[in-house]
Design a protein around this motif. Structure first.
Motif, PDB file in Angstrom:
ATOM      1  N   GLY A 177      26.212  61.362  47.531  1.00 23.96           N
ATOM      2  CA  GLY A 177      25.968  62.607  46.804  1.00 23.96           C
ATOM      3  C   GLY A 177      26.350  62.525  45.335  1.00 23.96           C
ATOM      4  N   LEU A 178      27.100  61.491  44.967  1.00 23.29           N
ATOM      5  CA  LEU A 178      27.416  61.318  43.550  1.00 23.29           C
ATOM      6  C   LEU A 178      26.122  61.044  42.833  1.00 23.29           C
ATOM      7  N   ARG A 179      25.871  61.799  41.816  1.00 21.97           N
ATOM      8  CA  ARG A 179      24.588  61.557  41.147  1.00 21.97           C
ATOM      9  C   ARG A 179      24.813  60.622  39.963  1.00 21.97           C
ATOM     10  N   ILE A 180      25.049  59.361  40.280  1.00 24.36           N
ATOM     11  CA  ILE A 180      25.200  58.415  39.189  1.00 24.36           C
ATOM     12  C   ILE A 180      23.889  57.651  39.095  1.00 24.36           C
ATOM     13  N   HIS A 181      23.220  57.769  38.010  1.00 19.81           N
ATOM     14  CA  HIS A 181      22.030  56.983  37.760  1.00 19.81           C
ATOM     15  C   HIS A 181      20.960  57.154  38.838  1.00 19.81           C
ATOM     16  N   ARG A 182      21.046  56.405  39.924  1.00 20.68           N
ATOM     17  CA  ARG A 182      20.032  56.432  40.972  1.00 20.68           C
ATOM     18  C   ARG A 182      20.701  56.559  42.334  1.00 20.68           C
ATOM     19  N   PRO A 183      19.970  57.023  43.380  1.00 17.94           N
ATOM     20  CA  PRO A 183      20.599  57.152  44.702  1.00 17.94           C
ATOM     21  C   PRO A 183      21.259  55.870  45.201  1.00 17.94           C
ATOM     22  N   TRP A 184      20.626  54.716  44.907  1.00 23.79           N
ATOM     23  CA  TRP A 184      21.193  53.505  45.514  1.00 23.79           C
ATOM     24  C   TRP A 184      22.605  53.216  45.040  1.00 23.79           C
ATOM     25  N   VAL A 185      22.977  53.712  43.865  1.00 23.67           N
ATOM     26  CA  VAL A 185      24.330  53.434  43.358  1.00 23.67           C
ATOM     27  C   VAL A 185      25.364  54.091  44.272  1.00 23.67           C
ATOM     28  N   GLY A 186      25.138  55.384  44.566  1.00 23.42           N
ATOM     29  CA  GLY A 186      26.067  56.097  45.433  1.00 23.42           C
ATOM     30  C   GLY A 186      26.110  55.506  46.827  1.00 23.42           C
ATOM     31  N   ILE A 187      24.929  55.153  47.350  1.00 24.66           N
ATOM     32  CA  ILE A 187      24.866  54.584  48.701  1.00 24.66           C
ATOM     33  C   ILE A 187      25.652  53.275  48.738  1.00 24.66           C
ATOM     34  N   THR A 188      25.465  52.469  47.703  1.00 27.44           N
ATOM     35  CA  THR A 188      26.166  51.185  47.668  1.00 27.44           C
ATOM     36  C   THR A 188      27.669  51.397  47.568  1.00 27.44           C
ATOM     37  N   LEU A 189      28.085  52.364  46.748  1.00 26.21           N
ATOM     38  CA  LEU A 189      29.515  52.678  46.669  1.00 26.21           C
ATOM     39  C   LEU A 189      30.044  53.089  48.034  1.00 26.21           C
ATOM     40  N   GLY A 190      29.270  53.938  48.727  1.00 27.24           N
ATOM     41  CA  GLY A 190      29.674  54.389  50.063  1.00 27.24           C
ATOM     42  C   GLY A 190      29.858  53.217  51.001  1.00 27.24           C
ATOM     43  N   PHE A 191      28.897  52.304  51.009  1.00 27.07           N
ATOM     44  CA  PHE A 191      29.016  51.143  51.887  1.00 27.07           C
ATOM     45  C   PHE A 191      30.191  50.257  51.482  1.00 27.07           C
ATOM     46  N   ALA A 192      30.433  50.160  50.162  1.00 26.26           N
ATOM     47  CA  ALA A 192      31.569  49.350  49.715  1.00 26.26           C
ATOM     48  C   ALA A 192      32.865  49.954  50.262  1.00 26.26           C
ATOM     49  N   GLY A 193      32.959  51.291  50.229  1.00 24.51           N
ATOM     50  CA  GLY A 193      34.150  51.950  50.759  1.00 24.51           C
ATOM     51  C   GLY A 193      34.296  51.721  52.243  1.00 24.51           C
ATOM     52  N   ARG A 194      33.173  51.824  52.965  1.00 25.04           N
ATOM     53  CA  ARG A 194      33.216  51.624  54.408  1.00 25.04           C
ATOM     54  C   ARG A 194      33.620  50.180  54.715  1.00 25.04           C
ATOM     55  N   PHE A 195      33.041  49.259  53.973  1.00 27.23           N
ATOM     56  CA  PHE A 195      33.374  47.844  54.137  1.00 27.23           C
ATOM     57  C   PHE A 195      34.869  47.644  53.939  1.00 27.23           C
ATOM     58  N   ALA A 196      35.409  48.242  52.860  1.00 27.60           N
ATOM     59  CA  ALA A 196      36.837  48.080  52.586  1.00 27.60           C
ATOM     60  C   ALA A 196      37.677  48.622  53.733  1.00 27.60           C
ATOM     61  N   SER A 197      37.315  49.806  54.284  1.00 30.45           N
ATOM     62  CA  SER A 197      38.149  50.321  55.392  1.00 30.45           C
ATOM     63  C   SER A 197      38.089  49.408  56.593  1.00 30.45           C
ATOM     64  N   HIS A 198      36.882  48.903  56.908  1.00 25.02           N
ATOM     65  CA  HIS A 198      36.792  48.014  58.071  1.00 25.02           C
ATOM     66  C   HIS A 198      37.559  46.716  57.834  1.00 25.02           C
ATOM     67  N   VAL A 199      37.490  46.207  56.593  1.00 22.01           N
ATOM     68  CA  VAL A 199      38.199  44.956  56.312  1.00 22.01           C
ATOM     69  C   VAL A 199      39.708  45.153  56.463  1.00 22.01           C
ATOM     70  N   VAL A 200      40.215  46.291  55.953  1.00 27.83           N
ATOM     71  CA  VAL A 200      41.649  46.548  56.080  1.00 27.83           C
ATOM     72  C   VAL A 200      42.047  46.633  57.557  1.00 27.83           C
ATOM     73  N   THR A 201      41.246  47.343  58.376  1.00 27.18           N
ATOM     74  CA  THR A 201      41.570  47.393  59.810  1.00 27.18           C
ATOM     75  C   THR A 201      41.600  45.994  60.389  1.00 27.18           C
ATOM     76  N   GLY A 202      40.622  45.180  59.989  1.00 29.60           N
ATOM     77  CA  GLY A 202      40.566  43.808  60.507  1.00 29.60           C
ATOM     78  C   GLY A 202      41.837  43.058  60.174  1.00 29.60           C
ATOM     79  N   ILE A 203      42.305  43.217  58.929  1.00 28.13           N
ATOM     80  CA  ILE A 203      43.520  42.513  58.517  1.00 28.13           C
ATOM     81  C   ILE A 203      44.720  43.016  59.324  1.00 28.13           C
TER      82      ILE A 203
END
Lengths: 263, 177
Positions: free
Chosen positions: B93-119
């Motif tokens: 929902g962050l309107r930065i530039h284009r939709p894909w930017v926000g989506i990518t940020l979202g996935f980066a956040g999700r990736f980070a949470s899963h990686v931390v759980t893995g660790i």
């Protein structure tokens, strides 16, 4: 084709004292159980915890095969953990297989970890086996209540989950109908590379999303017609009550947890 | 109509769609984890009604997944792997530039949470010296990268299709946070 492959939720609708417990009691109990499990450092503590799990399973009338089924997805992780621990823990040598050496400490450690995993999975799945999803949603709303002050929209979250639970079967039927209609037109949902399969889903996604969002508008109208205006002052058909049974359960668990931590 | 009620019901339907789609596996990663279209409804709510609404659907999906397929291997996982991980997707929902930017940020956040759980998982269950961070990154990457790719490709397009095809019940012009 869809019905068979999708089972949403695993609630076991039978009558038992565990089923009758307040969902809040059960949610807190499971949270506490998991934390205690990570604080234990002796084998005897695990025995106590396993005892508690067994009591809950018996009181909840949960068939053994249901519990076993819950373990299937983590089989790989259990095997991996056991092997890692058995091979990589330094200590007294028992066997040597090529470059790998299995130590006594390693085996002990592996047993420790495997029991922790088994207990974790069995106990957490008992919560969903004995509590209906709607009750869990209610429980979550109450438990998030105190956080409303810092801006957590507890009511909206719970209301959203309740509506979603109600509409999953409807949307599932809808998805099935659309899939059949598109397959009759030559759509293929089953084969191809994964990019191809994602592309093939589009004739399903567009009508499914449009119909779901239209339903949302109708539902909003229906809710407003019944004077819904958010969480404040809304009364409930079913009010959660803590009973003597909940106090008894809490006391038993508190004793059990302390015993497990002390032995 | 009250805008809040419409947003609420749309969030609820998106949540039901997400739960439904999470059972359609496009591809199963070799060691568990699978690629699904379940993130698309969350992202679309983010695009339609803003970050707050998107995060709420994500968090609610986390709770429901926690209810339906509890997969608890660590105590911190209640939060990290479920409500927090999916909540990040609302960043679309962050309107930065284009939709894909926000989506990518979202996935980066999700990736980070899963990686931390893995660790955390490796720290709790594997002997010391296991290259936990590396394993966790590889494991989560195998299914999150393909999932990010299809979400980024499909969601913004589907969002526009919905806009064209749904009757305008109310102006969303100033609702974007």
């Amino acid at each position: 084709m869809l019905r068979g492959s999708i089972t949403i939720g695993q609630y076991l609708p039978i009558e038992s004292s565990i089923h009758r417990l307040d969902p809040r009691t059960k949610i807190i109990a499971v949270l506490a159980y998991v934390i205690v499990l990570f604080l234990i450092s002796a084998y005897t503590g695990y025995l106590v915890m396993a005892g508690l799990t067994a009591i809950i399973a018996v009181l909840g009338k949960i068939p053994l095969r249901m519990l076993a089924r819950g373990l299937r997805p983590i089989l790989f992780i259990i095997v991996l953990t056991v092997m890692l621990n058995a091979v990589m823990t330094p200590g007294e040598l028992l066997y040597r297989i090529g470059p790998l050496s299995i130590t006594e400490e390693g085996l002990l450690q592996a047993g420790f970890m495997a029991s922790r995993l088994l207990l974790l999975i069995m106990t957490t799945s008992m919560l969903t086996l004995t509590t209906a999803p709607i009750d869990l949603t209610d429980g979550i709303e109450y438990l998030l209540g105190p956080f409303k002050r810092i801006g957590v929209p507890a009511h909206e979250l719970a209301m959203m989950m309740t509506i979603a639970l109600r509409f999953i079967p409807t949307l599932l039927d809808e998805a099935e109908r659309i899939m059949k209609a598109q397959m009759a037109r030559g759509a293929d949902f089953e084969t191809g590379s994964f990019i191809q399969r994602a592309k093939n889903m589009i004739p399903l996604l567009v009508p499914l999303f449009i119909s779901a969002f239209r339903r949302a508008d109708d539902l909003a109208l229906a809710m407003e017609a019944r004077c819904y205006r958010g969480g404040e002052g809304r009364s409930r058909f079913k009010v959660l009550h803590m009973e003597k049974l909940d106090a008894a359960a809490a006391l038993t668990l508190a004793l059990g947890f302390s015993a497990a931590l002390m032995v | 109509m009250d805008r809040r009620v419409i947003i609420l019901t749309e969030m609820a339907m998106a949540l039901a769609l997400a739960l439904l789609l999470s059972h359609f596996r496009l591809f199963r990663a070799p060691y568990g984890g699978s690629v699904t279209l379940a993130m698309i409804p969350i992202v679309i709510i983010g695009l339609r009604w803003g970050t707050r609404a998107g995060i709420m659907v994500g968090v609610a999906l986390g709770f429901l997944r926690l209810m339906f397929d509890p997969y608890i291997l660590h105590w911190a996982q209640y939060v990290l792997d479920y409500p927090l991980a999916f909540g990040f997707l609302g960043l679309s929902g962050l309107r930065i530039h284009r939709p894909w930017v926000g989506i990518t940020l979202g996935f980066a956040g999700r990736f980070a949470s899963h990686v931390v759980t893995g660790i955390l998982f490796f720290a709790a269950f594997a002997p010391e010296g296991t290259p936990a961070a590396l394993y966790s990154v590889i494991y989560n990457g195998t299914f999150l990268i393909p999932e990010w790719l299809i979400t980024v490709l499909i969601a913004p397009w589907l969002f526009r299709r919905l806009d064209d095809n749904l009757p305008v019940v109310m102006d969303r012009g100033n609702s974007r946070e």
